[in-house]
Design a protein around this motif. Structure first.
Motif, PDB file in Angstrom:
ATOM      1  N   THR A 112       0.863  -1.176   0.000  1.00 29.04           N
ATOM      2  CA  THR A 112       0.000   0.000   0.000  1.00 29.04           C
ATOM      3  C   THR A 112       0.903   1.230   0.000  1.00 29.04           C
ATOM      4  O   THR A 112       2.064   1.156   0.428  1.00 29.04           O
ATOM      5  CB  THR A 112      -0.930   0.038   1.224  1.00 29.04           C
ATOM      6  OG1 THR A 112      -0.137   0.059   2.422  1.00 29.04           O
ATOM      7  CG2 THR A 112      -1.849  -1.168   1.234  1.00 29.04           C
ATOM      8  N   LYS A 165       1.008   5.727   0.559  1.00 27.80           N
ATOM      9  CA  LYS A 165       0.440   7.023   0.900  1.00 27.80           C
ATOM     10  C   LYS A 165       1.457   8.078   0.511  1.00 27.80           C
ATOM     11  O   LYS A 165       2.663   7.870   0.655  1.00 27.80           O
ATOM     12  CB  LYS A 165       0.128   7.123   2.389  1.00 27.80           C
ATOM     13  CG  LYS A 165      -0.972   6.188   2.871  1.00 27.80           C
ATOM     14  CD  LYS A 165      -1.246   6.385   4.357  1.00 27.80           C
ATOM     15  CE  LYS A 165      -2.369   5.470   4.830  1.00 27.80           C
ATOM     16  NZ  LYS A 165      -2.662   5.659   6.278  1.00 27.80           N
ATOM     17  N   GLY A 166       0.959   9.206   0.028  1.00 29.64           N
ATOM     18  CA  GLY A 166       1.898  10.246  -0.366  1.00 29.64           C
ATOM     19  C   GLY A 166       1.215  11.554  -0.674  1.00 29.64           C
ATOM     20  O   GLY A 166       0.031  11.756  -0.373  1.00 29.64           O
ATOM     21  N   SER A 167       1.979  12.454  -1.296  1.00 29.84           N
ATOM     22  CA  SER A 167       1.487  13.796  -1.583  1.00 29.84           C
ATOM     23  C   SER A 167       1.974  14.256  -2.945  1.00 29.84           C
ATOM     24  O   SER A 167       3.064  13.868  -3.395  1.00 29.84           O
ATOM     25  CB  SER A 167       1.982  14.781  -0.515  1.00 29.84           C
ATOM     26  OG  SER A 167       1.561  14.386   0.776  1.00 29.84           O
ATOM     27  N   GLU A 227      -3.538  14.478  -1.940  1.00 33.25           N
ATOM     28  CA  GLU A 227      -3.073  13.317  -1.197  1.00 33.25           C
ATOM     29  C   GLU A 227      -3.126  12.092  -2.112  1.00 33.25           C
ATOM     30  O   GLU A 227      -4.083  11.921  -2.874  1.00 33.25           O
ATOM     31  CB  GLU A 227      -3.940  13.081   0.038  1.00 33.25           C
ATOM     32  CG  GLU A 227      -3.871  14.209   1.061  1.00 33.25           C
ATOM     33  CD  GLU A 227      -2.522  14.309   1.751  1.00 33.25           C
ATOM     34  OE1 GLU A 227      -1.776  13.310   1.743  1.00 33.25           O
ATOM     35  OE2 GLU A 227      -2.207  15.393   2.283  1.00 33.25           O
ATOM     36  N   ASN A 266      -3.056   7.923  -2.433  1.00 36.30           N
ATOM     37  CA  ASN A 266      -3.267   6.660  -1.727  1.00 36.30           C
ATOM     38  C   ASN A 266      -3.547   5.569  -2.747  1.00 36.30           C
ATOM     39  O   ASN A 266      -4.194   5.814  -3.772  1.00 36.30           O
ATOM     40  CB  ASN A 266      -4.454   6.753  -0.768  1.00 36.30           C
ATOM     41  CG  ASN A 266      -4.238   7.768   0.337  1.00 36.30           C
ATOM     42  OD1 ASN A 266      -3.589   7.480   1.324  1.00 36.30           O
ATOM     43  ND2 ASN A 266      -4.800   8.969   0.153  1.00 36.30           N
ATOM     44  N   SER A 276      -2.558   1.128  -4.047  1.00 34.04           N
ATOM     45  CA  SER A 276      -1.925  -0.178  -3.842  1.00 34.04           C
ATOM     46  C   SER A 276      -1.012  -0.506  -5.017  1.00 34.04           C
ATOM     47  O   SER A 276      -1.171   0.020  -6.125  1.00 34.04           O
ATOM     48  CB  SER A 276      -2.990  -1.269  -3.691  1.00 34.04           C
ATOM     49  OG  SER A 276      -3.782  -1.353  -4.867  1.00 34.04           O
ATOM     50  N   THR A 325      -4.655   3.712  -7.894  1.00 40.08           N
ATOM     51  CA  THR A 325      -4.960   4.688  -6.854  1.00 40.08           C
ATOM     52  C   THR A 325      -6.240   4.292  -6.122  1.00 40.08           C
ATOM     53  O   THR A 325      -7.149   3.678  -6.708  1.00 40.08           O
ATOM     54  CB  THR A 325      -5.132   6.097  -7.437  1.00 40.08           C
ATOM     55  OG1 THR A 325      -6.241   6.099  -8.345  1.00 40.08           O
ATOM     56  CG2 THR A 325      -3.874   6.530  -8.178  1.00 40.08           C
ATOM     57  N   ARG A 326      -6.314   4.641  -4.864  1.00 38.63           N
ATOM     58  CA  ARG A 326      -7.499   4.340  -4.061  1.00 38.63           C
ATOM     59  C   ARG A 326      -8.597   5.376  -4.300  1.00 38.63           C
ATOM     60  O   ARG A 326      -9.792   5.077  -4.173  1.00 38.63           O
ATOM     61  CB  ARG A 326      -7.129   4.293  -2.586  1.00 38.63           C
ATOM     62  CG  ARG A 326      -8.240   3.857  -1.655  1.00 38.63           C
ATOM     63  CD  ARG A 326      -7.720   3.715  -0.240  1.00 38.63           C
ATOM     64  NE  ARG A 326      -6.669   2.698  -0.180  1.00 38.63           N
ATOM     65  CZ  ARG A 326      -5.828   2.554   0.849  1.00 38.63           C
ATOM     66  NH1 ARG A 326      -5.900   3.384   1.879  1.00 38.63           N
ATOM     67  NH2 ARG A 326      -4.914   1.605   0.829  1.00 38.63           N
ATOM     68  N   ASP A 327      -8.192   6.596  -4.627  1.00 41.33           N
ATOM     69  CA  ASP A 327      -9.147   7.674  -4.874  1.00 41.33           C
ATOM     70  C   ASP A 327      -9.284   7.910  -6.376  1.00 41.33           C
ATOM     71  O   ASP A 327      -8.324   7.755  -7.138  1.00 41.33           O
ATOM     72  CB  ASP A 327      -8.684   8.962  -4.187  1.00 41.33           C
ATOM     73  CG  ASP A 327      -8.494   8.769  -2.687  1.00 41.33           C
ATOM     74  OD1 ASP A 327      -9.383   8.147  -2.068  1.00 41.33           O
ATOM     75  OD2 ASP A 327      -7.462   9.235  -2.156  1.00 41.33           O
ATOM     76  N   MET A 378       5.957   9.369  -2.292  1.00 34.64           N
ATOM     77  CA  MET A 378       5.113   8.213  -1.982  1.00 34.64           C
ATOM     78  C   MET A 378       5.849   7.259  -1.045  1.00 34.64           C
ATOM     79  O   MET A 378       7.005   6.889  -1.308  1.00 34.64           O
ATOM     80  CB  MET A 378       4.707   7.502  -3.276  1.00 34.64           C
ATOM     81  CG  MET A 378       3.953   8.397  -4.241  1.00 34.64           C
ATOM     82  SD  MET A 378       3.847   7.744  -5.937  1.00 34.64           S
ATOM     83  CE  MET A 378       2.769   6.355  -5.678  1.00 34.64           C
ATOM     84  N   HIS A 379       5.176   6.865   0.031  1.00 33.47           N
ATOM     85  CA  HIS A 379       5.721   5.933   1.015  1.00 33.47           C
ATOM     86  C   HIS A 379       4.999   4.587   0.884  1.00 33.47           C
ATOM     87  O   HIS A 379       3.763   4.533   0.954  1.00 33.47           O
ATOM     88  CB  HIS A 379       5.547   6.481   2.428  1.00 33.47           C
ATOM     89  CG  HIS A 379       6.245   7.782   2.672  1.00 33.47           C
ATOM     90  ND1 HIS A 379       7.514   7.846   3.219  1.00 33.47           N
ATOM     91  CD2 HIS A 379       5.873   9.069   2.417  1.00 33.47           C
ATOM     92  CE1 HIS A 379       7.884   9.114   3.315  1.00 33.47           C
ATOM     93  NE2 HIS A 379       6.900   9.877   2.825  1.00 33.47           N
TER      94      HIS A 379
END
Length: 231
Positions: free
Chosen positions: A76, A78-80, A95, A97, A99, A117-119, A223-224
């Motif tokens: 997974t 998360k990032g900006s 933002e 997000n 996988s 992307t999740r969004d 991105m992390h």
């Protein structure tokens, strides 16, 4: 009693008598003919085998392929995404997000990563329209044993119709691969891109994307990645 001697090819010698009765001229000629027939064939075989051996050797996965192989599995992230207000100030514009699933190909010689992307985001489609959907990317990763460089090819469904290609080098001190490339997503609008792939530990790594502006690289995305438990 030797009645005939047949050699490779169409060369045939006939001699009646005992082998000890071969005249000297015949023995000398026999040695020369054997050398002329066998030596070129041996040399050709040796050359072909050597060339094929080099190709096979440089095709084998090595330690850098193993390093990429440690990232196989589900992740997974998360990032900006950043916008720059001026030359020294940036702000978070979005933002990020989603996988990522990375799989090996060709027994660990290459790796294919699929990112979703999740969004939902705005995606360009035909007839000048936009549609809302999930961002998707496919990334092929590898290491060129001949050039001694990491390589990535990348396609996505949001920005650009180009198959992007990056080459990078690994720094063992920072445990990071730095890739450089140039993109032209619209005619005459070229951007120099720097992509840094940072290894943290077996369950975490980080991506940073930079865009060159006025001779300086400014961060665009960060991105992390975290490994999905049980992978």
């Amino acid at each position: 009693m030797i009645t005939n001697i047949k050699m490779t090819g169409s060369v045939v010698f006939i001699y009646k008598g005992h082998s000890t009765d071969f005249p000297k001229w015949f023995k000398s000629m026999l040695i020369v003919v054997i050398a002329l027939i066998t030596i070129p064939a041996f040399a050709q075989d040796k050359k072909d085998t050597s060339a094929n051996g080099d190709e096979v050797f440089y095709s084998r996965p090595g330690k850098y392929h193993q390093m990429l192989g440690e990232l196989v599995g589900s992740w997974t992230f998360k990032g900006s995404r950043f916008d720059w207000v001026d030359s020294v100030t940036s702000k978070v514009a979005m933002e990020l997000n989603g996988s990522l699933v990375r799989k090996p190909f060709a027994d660990g010689r290459f790796f294919i990563a699929e990112i979703i992307t999740r969004d939902k985001i705005q995606l360009p489609i035909q007839d000048g329209k936009m549609v809302e959907g999930y961002g998707e990317s496919i990334q092929t990763e590898g290491y060129d044993n001949v050039k001694k460089k990491f390589q990535i090819s990348y396609i996505n469904n949001h920005i650009g119709s180009t198959l992007n290609f990056w080459e990078g080098v690994y720094d063992s001190t920072s445990r990071a691969i730095t890739f450089d490339s140039e993109m032209e997503n619209a005619p005459g609008i070229k951007m120099k891109i720097r992509f840094i792939f940072m290894f943290n530990d077996k369950d975490h790594y980080k991506w940073e994307y930079y865009i060159e502006q006025n001779g300086r690289y400014r961060i665009a995305d960060e991105m992390h990645f975290t490994r999905v438990k049980g992978e």
